[in-house]
Motif scaffolding. Structure first.
Motif, PDB file in Angstrom:
ATOM      1  N   LEU A 223       0.840  -1.200   0.000  1.00 26.12           N
ATOM      2  CA  LEU A 223       0.000   0.000   0.000  1.00 26.12           C
ATOM      3  C   LEU A 223       0.876   1.251   0.000  1.00 26.12           C
ATOM      4  N   PRO A 224       0.510   2.268  -0.787  1.00 26.10           N
ATOM      5  CA  PRO A 224       1.239   3.538  -0.709  1.00 26.10           C
ATOM      6  C   PRO A 224       1.195   4.068   0.720  1.00 26.10           C
ATOM      7  N   LYS A 225       2.229   4.790   1.121  1.00 24.25           N
ATOM      8  CA  LYS A 225       2.337   5.260   2.509  1.00 24.25           C
ATOM      9  C   LYS A 225       1.100   6.047   2.940  1.00 24.25           C
ATOM     10  N   GLU A 226       0.603   6.903   2.052  1.00 23.24           N
ATOM     11  CA  GLU A 226      -0.546   7.722   2.443  1.00 23.24           C
ATOM     12  C   GLU A 226      -1.794   6.865   2.679  1.00 23.24           C
ATOM     13  N   VAL A 227      -1.916   5.773   1.930  1.00 23.84           N
ATOM     14  CA  VAL A 227      -3.050   4.859   2.122  1.00 23.84           C
ATOM     15  C   VAL A 227      -2.894   4.088   3.435  1.00 23.84           C
ATOM     16  N   PHE A 228      -1.680   3.596   3.687  1.00 26.27           N
ATOM     17  CA  PHE A 228      -1.399   2.886   4.934  1.00 26.27           C
ATOM     18  C   PHE A 228      -1.701   3.794   6.130  1.00 26.27           C
ATOM     19  N   ASP A 229      -1.268   5.050   6.038  1.00 24.44           N
ATOM     20  CA  ASP A 229      -1.522   6.016   7.114  1.00 24.44           C
ATOM     21  C   ASP A 229      -3.021   6.288   7.281  1.00 24.44           C
ATOM     22  N   GLN A 230      -3.701   6.372   6.159  1.00 21.61           N
ATOM     23  CA  GLN A 230      -5.159   6.609   6.201  1.00 21.61           C
ATOM     24  C   GLN A 230      -5.874   5.463   6.922  1.00 21.61           C
ATOM     25  N   LEU A 231      -5.455   4.233   6.646  1.00 23.09           N
ATOM     26  CA  LEU A 231      -6.038   3.070   7.324  1.00 23.09           C
ATOM     27  C   LEU A 231      -5.701   3.090   8.814  1.00 23.09           C
ATOM     28  N   ASN A 232      -4.485   3.505   9.136  1.00 22.20           N
ATOM     29  CA  ASN A 232      -4.083   3.607  10.549  1.00 22.20           C
ATOM     30  C   ASN A 232      -4.920   4.628  11.308  1.00 22.20           C
ATOM     31  N   ASP A 233      -5.477   5.606  10.607  1.00 24.08           N
ATOM     32  CA  ASP A 233      -6.270   6.671  11.250  1.00 24.08           C
ATOM     33  C   ASP A 233      -7.748   6.312  11.413  1.00 24.08           C
ATOM     34  N   LEU A 234      -8.166   5.160  10.859  1.00 21.02           N
ATOM     35  CA  LEU A 234      -9.593   4.824  10.869  1.00 21.02           C
ATOM     36  C   LEU A 234     -10.145   4.605  12.272  1.00 21.02           C
ATOM     37  N   GLU A 235      -9.322   4.068  13.180  1.00 13.94           N
ATOM     38  CA  GLU A 235      -9.831   3.796  14.530  1.00 13.94           C
ATOM     39  C   GLU A 235     -10.143   5.112  15.254  1.00 13.94           C
ATOM     40  N   LYS A 236      -9.298   6.123  15.015  1.00 16.55           N
ATOM     41  CA  LYS A 236      -9.569   7.437  15.617  1.00 16.55           C
ATOM     42  C   LYS A 236     -10.851   8.029  15.025  1.00 16.55           C
ATOM     43  N   LYS A 237     -11.027   7.812  13.753  1.00 18.21           N
ATOM     44  CA  LYS A 237     -12.173   8.415  13.053  1.00 18.21           C
ATOM     45  C   LYS A 237     -13.493   7.722  13.405  1.00 18.21           C
ATOM     46  N   HIS A 238     -13.473   6.383  13.434  1.00 18.66           N
ATOM     47  CA  HIS A 238     -14.728   5.633  13.598  1.00 18.66           C
ATOM     48  C   HIS A 238     -14.898   5.022  14.988  1.00 18.66           C
ATOM     49  N   GLY A 239     -13.845   5.037  15.784  1.00 17.80           N
ATOM     50  CA  GLY A 239     -13.903   4.391  17.099  1.00 17.80           C
ATOM     51  C   GLY A 239     -13.471   2.934  17.021  1.00 17.80           C
ATOM     52  N   THR A 240     -13.159   2.383  18.180  1.00 16.08           N
ATOM     53  CA  THR A 240     -12.718   0.984  18.261  1.00 16.08           C
ATOM     54  C   THR A 240     -13.909   0.055  18.071  1.00 16.08           C
ATOM     55  N   ASN A 241     -13.690  -1.020  17.324  1.00 11.33           N
ATOM     56  CA  ASN A 241     -14.769  -1.981  17.066  1.00 11.33           C
ATOM     57  C   ASN A 241     -14.236  -3.402  17.231  1.00 11.33           C
ATOM     58  N   ARG A 242     -14.483  -3.983  18.406  1.00 15.70           N
ATOM     59  CA  ARG A 242     -14.132  -5.390  18.626  1.00 15.70           C
ATOM     60  C   ARG A 242     -15.362  -6.222  18.283  1.00 15.70           C
ATOM     61  N   THR A 243     -15.223  -7.132  17.327  1.00 11.61           N
ATOM     62  CA  THR A 243     -16.403  -7.871  16.856  1.00 11.61           C
ATOM     63  C   THR A 243     -16.579  -9.213  17.549  1.00 11.61           C
TER      64      THR A 243
END
Length: 294
Positions: free
Chosen positions: A263-283
């Motif tokens: 994954l391009p660095k910016e995409v990898f970073d974007q995925l790393n930021d998803l938990e902050k954006k959407h909250g933690t989700n333990r399924t």
């Protein structure tokens, strides 16, 4: 356009055993389909199959391995000890080996750090996961039934307690936990890295309680890269250094899940930021275990 290729990443575990970064998970795989899924996966190029006694499908997994015609020594095979078998580790292992039709497993895990009396399903007052782990150690040292031992669903406190015990002299090679962009567990990840214990990620795409691949952010990234949402998430896990265990019984998905991309660095970073954006989700939160209490 994507640069998808078949995943060939292999990690070396802390005892020198090599493990393919991408494996086929078999949790919740429908009975009557999982054997074919294992056969198809191995024939497609997978060399890592993850199972457990409690999944109730070890016989089918064993059939799939036999039918694939892939030599046993080319396959990394994992199974797990269930909660009600903590006082009879070797017997439970032998039963798994028989169902799987193999002489050994490459990795044997304590499925949960919960030792339950099979009659009452209450936790034993005189036995816990430390006692169980020491039994695994003995089998690992004194037989050829296990090439590596590890744990699953252990919290940071439980890992620390295990490593601090004076009688534990075999460091677990992995801790298999739920891990995806909405459940990154940085404290656990840091502790495991420090002790050369690899994370194995189950439910990397989410679970029946919540699909991570249905997130609009993930779908947009997939669309932009010309790959599937599952390929985005599996690639993220591998790029993070995890072993990753996507599950499917659909031939097309089994084959497409084996294809990963850097994954391009910016995409990898974007995925790393998803938990902050959407909250933690333990399924996966079973009724017998409280992650926060441990």
């Amino acid at each position: 356009m994507s640069n998808l290729t078949k995943s060939t990443t292999v990690y070396t575990l802390n005892n020198g055993v090599k493990i393919p970064a991408l494996g086929l998970g078999t949790w919740q795989s429908e009975k009557g389909k999982v054997g074919d899924a294992v056969r198809i996966a191995l024939q497609a190029g997978y060399r890592h199959i993850d199972g457990a006694a409690i999944y109730g499908n070890e016989e089918e997994v064993g059939n799939g391995i036999v039918e694939s015609k892939v030599p046993r020594d080319e396959i990394f095979l994992t199974t797990k000890l269930w909660n009600t078998k903590h006082k009879e580790v070797e017997k439970a292992l032998d039963e798994s080996l028989q169902r799987l039709k193999v002489d050994y497993v490459d990795l044997y895990l304590i499925h949960w750090p919960v030792a339950q009396d099979p009659k009452t399903e209450k936790e034993y007052p005189d036995w816990d996961y430390l006692d169980t782990y020491k039994e695994l150690q003995k089998i690992y040292k004194n037989t050829k039934k296990i090439r590596a031992i590890g744990v699953s669903n252990f919290t940071p406190k439980q890992i620390e307690r295990l490593l601090a015990d004076k009688d534990v002299d075999v460091v677990p090679v992995v801790n298999q936990v739920e891990a995806h962009p909405l459940l990154q567990q940085p404290e656990l990840l840091e502790l495991l890295k420090k002790n050369n214990i690899r994370i194995e990620a189950y439910s990397p795409l989410g679970s029946t309680e919540g699909s991570i691949r249905d997130l609009e952010d993930v779908k947009k990234i997939a669309n932009d890269l010309g790959i599937t949402p599952a390929q985005v998430l599996i690639s993220w896990n591998i790029q993070r250094g995890d072993v990753v265990l996507p599950k499917s019984v659909t031939p097309e998905r089994i084959q497409s899940n084996l294809l990963t991309v850097e994954l391009p660095k910016e995409v990898f970073d974007q995925l790393n930021d998803l938990e902050k954006k959407h909250g933690t989700n333990r399924t996966n939160v079973p009724p017998f275990f409280d992650f926060d209490a441990n």
